[in-house]
Design a protein around this motif. Sequence first.
Motif, PDB file in Angstrom:
ATOM      1  N   LEU A 147       0.646  -1.324  -0.107  1.00 37.28           N
ATOM      2  CA  LEU A 147       0.193   0.233   0.128  1.00 37.28           C
ATOM      3  C   LEU A 147       0.885   1.471  -0.070  1.00 37.28           C
ATOM      4  O   LEU A 147       0.285   2.314  -0.478  1.00 37.28           O
ATOM      5  N   ALA A 148       2.137   1.191   0.303  1.00 42.75           N
ATOM      6  CA  ALA A 148       2.850   2.332   0.861  1.00 42.75           C
ATOM      7  C   ALA A 148       4.181   2.463  -0.139  1.00 42.75           C
ATOM      8  O   ALA A 148       4.966   1.292  -0.635  1.00 42.75           O
ATOM      9  N   TYR A 149       4.703   3.092  -0.934  1.00 44.52           N
ATOM     10  CA  TYR A 149       6.061   3.669  -1.085  1.00 44.52           C
ATOM     11  C   TYR A 149       7.168   3.882   0.608  1.00 44.52           C
ATOM     12  O   TYR A 149       8.111   3.279  -0.242  1.00 44.52           O
ATOM     13  N   TYR A 150       6.486   4.192   1.348  1.00 46.37           N
ATOM     14  CA  TYR A 150       7.005   3.813   2.411  1.00 46.37           C
ATOM     15  C   TYR A 150       6.125   3.740   4.014  1.00 46.37           C
ATOM     16  O   TYR A 150       4.633   4.918   3.739  1.00 46.37           O
ATOM     17  N   ALA A 151       6.754   3.584   4.792  1.00 45.53           N
ATOM     18  CA  ALA A 151       6.171   3.258   5.765  1.00 45.53           C
ATOM     19  C   ALA A 151       6.624   3.668   7.385  1.00 45.53           C
ATOM     20  O   ALA A 151       7.287   2.454   7.484  1.00 45.53           O
ATOM     21  N   ALA A 152       6.697   4.477   7.955  1.00 43.81           N
ATOM     22  CA  ALA A 152       7.769   4.300   9.344  1.00 43.81           C
ATOM     23  C   ALA A 152       6.723   5.860  10.523  1.00 43.81           C
ATOM     24  O   ALA A 152       6.399   6.162   9.717  1.00 43.81           O
ATOM     25  N   SER A 153       7.670   5.456  11.786  1.00 43.14           N
ATOM     26  CA  SER A 153       6.731   6.334  12.782  1.00 43.14           C
ATOM     27  C   SER A 153       8.090   7.070  13.626  1.00 43.14           C
ATOM     28  O   SER A 153       9.693   6.265  13.312  1.00 43.14           O
ATOM     29  N   ARG A 154       8.467   7.781  13.978  1.00 40.55           N
ATOM     30  CA  ARG A 154       9.854   8.680  14.816  1.00 40.55           C
ATOM     31  C   ARG A 154       9.064   8.650  16.033  1.00 40.55           C
ATOM     32  O   ARG A 154       7.362   9.471  16.012  1.00 40.55           O
ATOM     33  N   TYR A 155       9.355   8.403  17.490  1.00 46.91           N
ATOM     34  CA  TYR A 155       9.057   9.117  18.876  1.00 46.91           C
ATOM     35  C   TYR A 155      10.149  10.206  19.075  1.00 46.91           C
ATOM     36  O   TYR A 155      11.200  10.731  19.042  1.00 46.91           O
ATOM     37  N   ASP A 156       9.180  11.494  19.483  1.00 39.56           N
ATOM     38  CA  ASP A 156      10.208  12.812  19.778  1.00 39.56           C
ATOM     39  C   ASP A 156       9.878  12.380  21.336  1.00 39.56           C
ATOM     40  O   ASP A 156       8.818  13.116  21.770  1.00 39.56           O
ATOM     41  N   GLY A 157      10.602  12.104  21.817  1.00 40.64           N
ATOM     42  CA  GLY A 157      11.058  12.190  23.141  1.00 40.64           C
ATOM     43  C   GLY A 157      10.620  13.525  24.499  1.00 40.64           C
ATOM     44  O   GLY A 157      10.463  13.612  25.549  1.00 40.64           O
ATOM     45  N   HIS A 158      10.623  14.818  23.652  1.00 42.10           N
ATOM     46  CA  HIS A 158      11.003  16.087  23.855  1.00 42.10           C
ATOM     47  C   HIS A 158       9.401  16.573  23.677  1.00 42.10           C
ATOM     48  O   HIS A 158       9.576  17.719  24.696  1.00 42.10           O
ATOM     49  N   LYS A 159       8.947  15.797  23.187  1.00 38.87           N
ATOM     50  CA  LYS A 159       7.634  16.555  22.932  1.00 38.87           C
ATOM     51  C   LYS A 159       6.068  15.489  23.272  1.00 38.87           C
ATOM     52  O   LYS A 159       5.242  15.822  23.814  1.00 38.87           O
ATOM     53  N   GLY A 160       6.790  14.163  23.408  1.00 38.45           N
ATOM     54  CA  GLY A 160       6.173  13.354  24.235  1.00 38.45           C
ATOM     55  C   GLY A 160       5.345  12.814  22.734  1.00 38.45           C
ATOM     56  O   GLY A 160       3.744  12.624  22.753  1.00 38.45           O
ATOM     57  N   ILE A 161       5.650  12.714  21.912  1.00 33.11           N
ATOM     58  CA  ILE A 161       4.192  12.514  20.996  1.00 33.11           C
ATOM     59  C   ILE A 161       5.184  11.103  19.879  1.00 33.11           C
ATOM     60  O   ILE A 161       6.207  11.086  19.981  1.00 33.11           O
ATOM     61  N   VAL A 162       4.022  10.482  19.046  1.00 37.78           N
ATOM     62  CA  VAL A 162       5.085  10.074  17.798  1.00 37.78           C
ATOM     63  C   VAL A 162       3.708   9.927  16.440  1.00 37.78           C
ATOM     64  O   VAL A 162       2.657  10.807  16.512  1.00 37.78           O
ATOM     65  N   THR A 163       4.982  10.031  15.623  1.00 40.05           N
ATOM     66  CA  THR A 163       3.938  10.354  14.292  1.00 40.05           C
ATOM     67  C   THR A 163       4.349   9.759  13.340  1.00 40.05           C
ATOM     68  O   THR A 163       5.453   8.980  13.384  1.00 40.05           O
ATOM     69  N   ILE A 164       3.358   8.929  12.761  1.00 39.57           N
ATOM     70  CA  ILE A 164       3.837   8.176  11.171  1.00 39.57           C
ATOM     71  C   ILE A 164       3.857   9.074  10.031  1.00 39.57           C
ATOM     72  O   ILE A 164       2.740   9.809   9.793  1.00 39.57           O
ATOM     73  N   GLN A 165       4.555   8.208   8.684  1.00 42.24           N
ATOM     74  CA  GLN A 165       5.055   9.413   7.984  1.00 42.24           C
ATOM     75  C   GLN A 165       4.678   7.826   6.884  1.00 42.24           C
ATOM     76  O   GLN A 165       5.314   7.225   6.721  1.00 42.24           O
ATOM     77  N   SER A 166       3.457   7.797   5.813  1.00 46.29           N
ATOM     78  CA  SER A 166       3.397   6.817   4.556  1.00 46.29           C
ATOM     79  C   SER A 166       3.357   7.317   3.602  1.00 46.29           C
ATOM     80  O   SER A 166       2.868   8.697   3.603  1.00 46.29           O
TER      81      SER A 166
END
Length: 427
Positions: A304-323
């Motif tokens: 379904l995706a050319y790329y699919a990944a996540s990032r955790y930002d410990g200084h903001k307390g968030i997780v982001t998903i990019q695809s």
Amino acid sequence: MTEPGFRRTTVGNVRLHVLPTDRFKTFAVALYMGSPLSEEDVTPNAVAPFVLRRGTQSYPTTQLFREKQADLYGAGFGFDIYKRGDYQLVQFQLDIVDDHYVSEKESLLRQGLQFLGEAVTKPALEDGHFVAKYVEDEKETVRKKLESIINDKARYAAERCMAEMFRNEPYRLHPLGTLDAIPAITPESLYAHYRNTLKSAPIDLYIVGNTTVEEAKALVEEAFDFPDGTASPAYHSSFAPAQVDQVRTVVEKLDVNQGKLNMGLRSGISYGDDRYTAALMYNGILGAYPHSKLFLNVREKESLAYYAASRYDGHKGIVTIQSGIEVGNYEKAVRIIRQQLDDMKAGKYSETELNQTRAMILNHLQEIGDSAFEMIAFDFNTVLSGKERTVDQIAEDIRTCTPEAIQEVAQTVELDTIYFLSNREGE
């Protein structure tokens, strides 16, 4: 020379961190200057370092400034502007050869610190303010950088997702500022703003190399002309548990060949939290690596995706998903990504996922000691978060992290915003 860790002292309103070591052939120097993200300050904070790179009082033209770098055996000088938590950070870096490897009468560390000290505290001036031509040139530089973001659609989508997710918070601001604020900046206003920043901002200066804290302190006192100010304040970021009443979906249409599906999730688990290492494991299993759930289930199994990944930002307390996906696959991609999030909450992790994630994180931690600047960046995390941790402590926590601890993190992670960059077909 032994490395017991960074030795710390202060020089005026600056925190000085020195790691005496003979492991590297160069001195690594980094200066961090922080400001709370705000609409009023973010743009001048971004423009100022571009102006500083143009010249100093001793080397007032850009050519002389660069020639001096060449004289210092090609010293690497540069800067970066980014955000960590609710702070905008300007980081200056200097990489200069250790005196033992060249035949130079005067200490290269001393010369390098004098160069950096001038660049930061004694910029080129005219009539008591920044040089007008430099300011106008660098306003244009920042404007072009902001405008160019839209040309990199993956980056643009990531920025837009954060801007929508934090639309009522300072974190929405880009670290390079806003286009609207650039025209109002003048040489006078920018210099006054910068002088005030030197007085009031948290400033941390790092030196790694074959020196002592006593020598480094004496050289810094000689090289930097910081205005009188109070001691550097501590960084403060507040993290509340994630509370999402309703997932917000934003669809934007541009001329794109490939759709960009981004998601923003809140967790409230920050670098200073005891669950931080479990959050690293959570992100590793979810989407940080080629063996992760997002990569295998969204990209490999379903194509379904050319790329699919996540990032955790410990200084903001968030997780982001990019695809990156075909526009027509939007609904299916959202459904499968949400299924991976549900599986994380349910504690569905295989031994392979756990072991491979552990190995990847431990390998990265091991590599930190191979780079002086990586060691500096790692230590600066403790300054930003107020939480003292060593690489060895994090590694041990990773080795002993249980599936239950990861599931506890997963229970805190809540989807907040779905952002989809689609094409204009069918409009």
